[in-house]
Design an enzyme around this catalytic site. Structure first.
Site, PDB file in Angstrom:
ATOM      1  N   GLU A 182      29.339 -16.767   0.786  1.00 16.01           N
ATOM      2  CA  GLU A 182      28.096 -17.194  -0.553  1.00 16.01           C
ATOM      3  C   GLU A 182      28.130 -15.268  -1.442  1.00 16.01           C
ATOM      4  OE1 GLU A 182      26.265 -19.392   1.727  1.00 16.01           O
ATOM      5  OE2 GLU A 182      25.783 -20.682   0.328  1.00 16.01           O
ATOM      6  N   GLY A 207      28.072 -18.284   4.467  1.00 14.52           N
ATOM      7  CA  GLY A 207      26.955 -17.516   4.117  1.00 14.52           C
ATOM      8  C   GLY A 207      27.798 -16.181   3.758  1.00 14.52           C
ATOM      9  N   ALA A 233      26.015 -17.420   7.759  1.00 18.32           N
ATOM     10  CA  ALA A 233      24.790 -17.403   7.962  1.00 18.32           C
ATOM     11  C   ALA A 233      25.051 -17.644   9.792  1.00 18.32           C
ATOM     12  CB  ALA A 233      24.506 -18.594   7.846  1.00 18.32           C
ATOM     13  N   GLU A 252      30.694 -25.255   6.283  1.00 22.37           N
ATOM     14  CA  GLU A 252      29.561 -26.249   6.305  1.00 22.37           C
ATOM     15  C   GLU A 252      29.337 -27.290   6.800  1.00 22.37           C
ATOM     16  OE1 GLU A 252      29.112 -23.643   3.880  1.00 22.37           O
ATOM     17  OE2 GLU A 252      27.832 -21.952   3.547  1.00 22.37           O
TER      18      GLU A 252
HETATM   19  N1  CO8 Z   1      26.551 -16.999  13.499  1.00 21.22           N
HETATM   20  C1  CO8 Z   1      26.390 -16.661  15.388  1.00 21.22           C
HETATM   21  N2  CO8 Z   1      27.379 -15.885  15.535  1.00 21.22           N
HETATM   22  C2  CO8 Z   1      28.133 -16.425  15.259  1.00 21.22           C
HETATM   23  C3  CO8 Z   1      29.025 -16.270  14.273  1.00 21.22           C
HETATM   24  C4  CO8 Z   1      28.180 -17.144  13.439  1.00 21.22           C
HETATM   25  N3  CO8 Z   1      27.749 -17.612  11.867  1.00 21.22           N
HETATM   26  N4  CO8 Z   1      30.097 -16.596  13.884  1.00 21.22           N
HETATM   27  C5  CO8 Z   1      31.160 -15.967  15.284  1.00 21.22           C
HETATM   28  N5  CO8 Z   1      29.728 -15.038  15.937  1.00 21.22           N
HETATM   29  C6  CO8 Z   1      29.653 -15.043  16.973  1.00 21.22           C
HETATM   30  C7  CO8 Z   1      29.981 -15.958  18.468  1.00 21.22           C
HETATM   31  O1  CO8 Z   1      29.731 -16.794  18.252  1.00 21.22           O
HETATM   32  C8  CO8 Z   1      30.854 -14.826  19.831  1.00 21.22           C
HETATM   33  O2  CO8 Z   1      29.848 -14.687  19.714  1.00 21.22           O
HETATM   34  P1  CO8 Z   1      30.234 -14.340  21.513  1.00 21.22           P
HETATM   35  O3  CO8 Z   1      30.878 -13.521  22.103  1.00 21.22           O
HETATM   36  O4  CO8 Z   1      28.740 -14.288  22.223  1.00 21.22           O
HETATM   37  O5  CO8 Z   1      30.685 -15.585  21.890  1.00 21.22           O
HETATM   38  C9  CO8 Z   1      31.399 -13.787  18.554  1.00 21.22           C
HETATM   39  O6  CO8 Z   1      30.822 -13.996  17.034  1.00 21.22           O
HETATM   40  C10 CO8 Z   1      32.125 -13.617  18.235  1.00 21.22           C
HETATM   41  O7  CO8 Z   1      32.891 -14.890  17.664  1.00 21.22           O
HETATM   42  P2  CO8 Z   1      34.038 -15.753  18.367  1.00 21.22           P
HETATM   43  O8  CO8 Z   1      34.430 -15.348  20.057  1.00 21.22           O
HETATM   44  O9  CO8 Z   1      33.905 -17.142  17.644  1.00 21.22           O
HETATM   45  O10 CO8 Z   1      35.755 -15.434  17.846  1.00 21.22           O
HETATM   46  P3  CO8 Z   1      37.147 -16.283  16.881  1.00 21.22           P
HETATM   47  O11 CO8 Z   1      37.763 -14.572  16.716  1.00 21.22           O
HETATM   48  O12 CO8 Z   1      37.454 -16.689  18.546  1.00 21.22           O
HETATM   49  O13 CO8 Z   1      36.671 -16.682  15.571  1.00 21.22           O
HETATM   50  C11 CO8 Z   1      34.866 -17.175  13.773  1.00 21.22           C
HETATM   51  C12 CO8 Z   1      35.911 -16.203  14.593  1.00 21.22           C
HETATM   52  C13 CO8 Z   1      36.700 -18.711  13.055  1.00 21.22           C
HETATM   53  C14 CO8 Z   1      34.490 -16.822  12.962  1.00 21.22           C
HETATM   54  C15 CO8 Z   1      34.086 -18.405  14.512  1.00 21.22           C
HETATM   55  O14 CO8 Z   1      33.398 -17.480  15.592  1.00 21.22           O
HETATM   56  C16 CO8 Z   1      33.760 -19.111  13.222  1.00 21.22           C
HETATM   57  O15 CO8 Z   1      34.215 -20.304  13.373  1.00 21.22           O
HETATM   58  N6  CO8 Z   1      32.187 -18.575  13.051  1.00 21.22           N
HETATM   59  C17 CO8 Z   1      31.579 -18.573  12.710  1.00 21.22           C
HETATM   60  C18 CO8 Z   1      32.533 -19.458  11.131  1.00 21.22           C
HETATM   61  C19 CO8 Z   1      30.990 -20.669  10.310  1.00 21.22           C
HETATM   62  O16 CO8 Z   1      31.101 -21.798  10.440  1.00 21.22           O
HETATM   63  N7  CO8 Z   1      30.013 -19.471   9.706  1.00 21.22           N
HETATM   64  C20 CO8 Z   1      29.210 -20.742   8.049  1.00 21.22           C
HETATM   65  C21 CO8 Z   1      28.195 -20.972   9.232  1.00 21.22           C
HETATM   66  S1  CO8 Z   1      26.964 -22.165   8.290  1.00 21.22           S
HETATM   67  C22 CO8 Z   1      26.577 -21.023   6.812  1.00 21.22           C
HETATM   68  O17 CO8 Z   1      26.892 -19.668   6.507  1.00 21.22           O
HETATM   69  C23 CO8 Z   1      25.180 -21.774   6.035  1.00 21.22           C
HETATM   70  C24 CO8 Z   1      25.005 -20.247   4.684  1.00 21.22           C
HETATM   71  C25 CO8 Z   1      23.374 -20.977   4.460  1.00 21.22           C
HETATM   72  C26 CO8 Z   1      22.795 -21.010   5.704  1.00 21.22           C
HETATM   73  C27 CO8 Z   1      21.344 -21.725   4.556  1.00 21.22           C
HETATM   74  C28 CO8 Z   1      20.676 -21.906   5.771  1.00 21.22           C
HETATM   75  C29 CO8 Z   1      19.101 -22.988   5.238  1.00 21.22           C
END
Ligand code: CO8
Length: 260
Positions: free
Chosen positions: A114, A111, A66, A134
């Site tokens: 999921e 997500g 998400a 998460e």
């Molecule tokens: N949300 C928003 N932006 C994201 C996300 C995300 N989940 N994942 C990546 N991005 C963005 C980064 O911020 C970055 O943006 P920018 O270029 O503007 O800085 C761009 O995508 C590229 O990402 P990275 O530079 O971080 O790329 P890397 O190759 O270094 O890393 C990863 C890739 C490992 C995937 C890393 O981006 C990461 O860890 N992302 C987050 C993954 C994560 O934690 N996902 C779980 C999120 S929580 C969730 O899904 C809960 C679901 C239920 C929600 C219910 C709500 C009530």
């Protein structure tokens, strides 16, 4: 169906490909994408589209979770609303009366994992990475991950993944049953399409009834589950496909099913 973040292609043979496309955030699910997905599932013509493939845009990510930037400042009520909206949309996806296959081409986190679990079948690229990160962000899975993951891979493995927030590779996802098969990146979509083509050769109503049995059995006890199967098995005998399919077998011929 025109969307900001969803691309949809329906091929002549009835295979539909839905691509989540928010490349700047690695296809992270914001509330607009969730609404679009909900709308797409409500409006999809499941007679014309007989198998739906779900994938992510680009080579790096399926869905990286998400959208964290959107969630960062939410309060409890907003968290509740966002979680409910996602869970409802994923349930609509899960309940589509046609088979769905997730083609997991890269990051499949939170997500993303999921939404892949709301599909019937998951095939992955060897470069895909899976996890429920998460708790590392101070939340728990909120789009039904605590419900679907233990059912798919067992409680022990699901608890290990969710408590540790660790990210696993595709071969480990295959070993624990989170995905059905792993392919080299360039072989992933051809393999998914080949599976869809194999499904499409079969009687559409029978495939749909089989899906309904398996999905509804999820929440039923043995007596109810066996009764449901019995009822839908019997319903097959009201279809032209059953008559034509069995008659063709007896003539040692193949039939083309009409979904009637
Ligand atoms: N949300 C928003 N932006 C994201 C996300 C995300 N989940 N994942 C990546 N991005 C963005 C980064 O911020 C970055 O943006 P920018 O270029 O503007 O800085 C761009 O995508 C590229 O990402 P990275 O530079 O971080 O790329 P890397 O190759 O270094 O890393 C990863 C890739 C490992 C995937 C890393 O981006 C990461 O860890 N992302 C987050 C993954 C994560 O934690 N996902 C779980 C999120 S929580 C969730 O899904 C809960 C679901 C239920 C929600 C219910 C709500 C009530």
């Amino acid at each position: 169906m025109d969307y900001q973040y969803l691309k949809y292609e329906l091929r002549d043979n009835g295979i539909g490909i839905l691509t989540i496309s928010a490349p700047k955030s690695l296809n992270a699910l914001n509330s607009t994408i969730i609404c679009e997905l909900d709308d797409f599932c409500s409006r999809l013509d499941t007679t014309a589209n007989r198998v739906l493939i779900l994938t992510g845009d680009g080579e790096k990510s399926f869905v990286a979770g998400a959208d964290i930037s959107e969630m960062a400042n939410k309060n409890e009520a907003e968290g509740l609303a966002f979680g409910q909206k996602g869970a409802e949309a994923f349930r609509k996806l899960e309940d589509l009366p046609i088979p769905t296959i997730a083609a997991v081409n890269g990051f499949c986190l939170g997500g993303g994992c999921e939404i892949a679990m709301a599909c019937d079948i998951r095939y992955a690229s060897s470069k895909a990475k899976f996890g429920q990160p998460e708790v590392g962000l101070g939340i728990i899975p909120g789009f039904s991950g605590t419900y679907r993951l233990p059912k798919l891979i067992g409680q022990g493995m699901a608890k290990e993944l969710i408590y540790s927030a660790k990210v696993i590779r595709a071969d480990e996802a295959l070993r624990i049953g989170l995905v059905n098969a792993v392919y080299e990146p360039e072989e992933l979509m051809p393999a998914v399409i080949a599976l869809a083509e194999q499904i499409i050769k079969n009687a559409p109503l029978a495939v749909s009834y089989a899906k309904e049995c398996i999905n509804r059995n999820y929440d039923m006890d043995r007596t109810e589950g066996l009764a449901l199967e019995n009822q839908l098995f019997a319903r097959c005998f009201t279809t032209e496909d059953q008559k034509n399919g069995m008659a063709a077998f007896l003539r040692k011929e193949k039939t083309t099913f009409q979904g009637k």
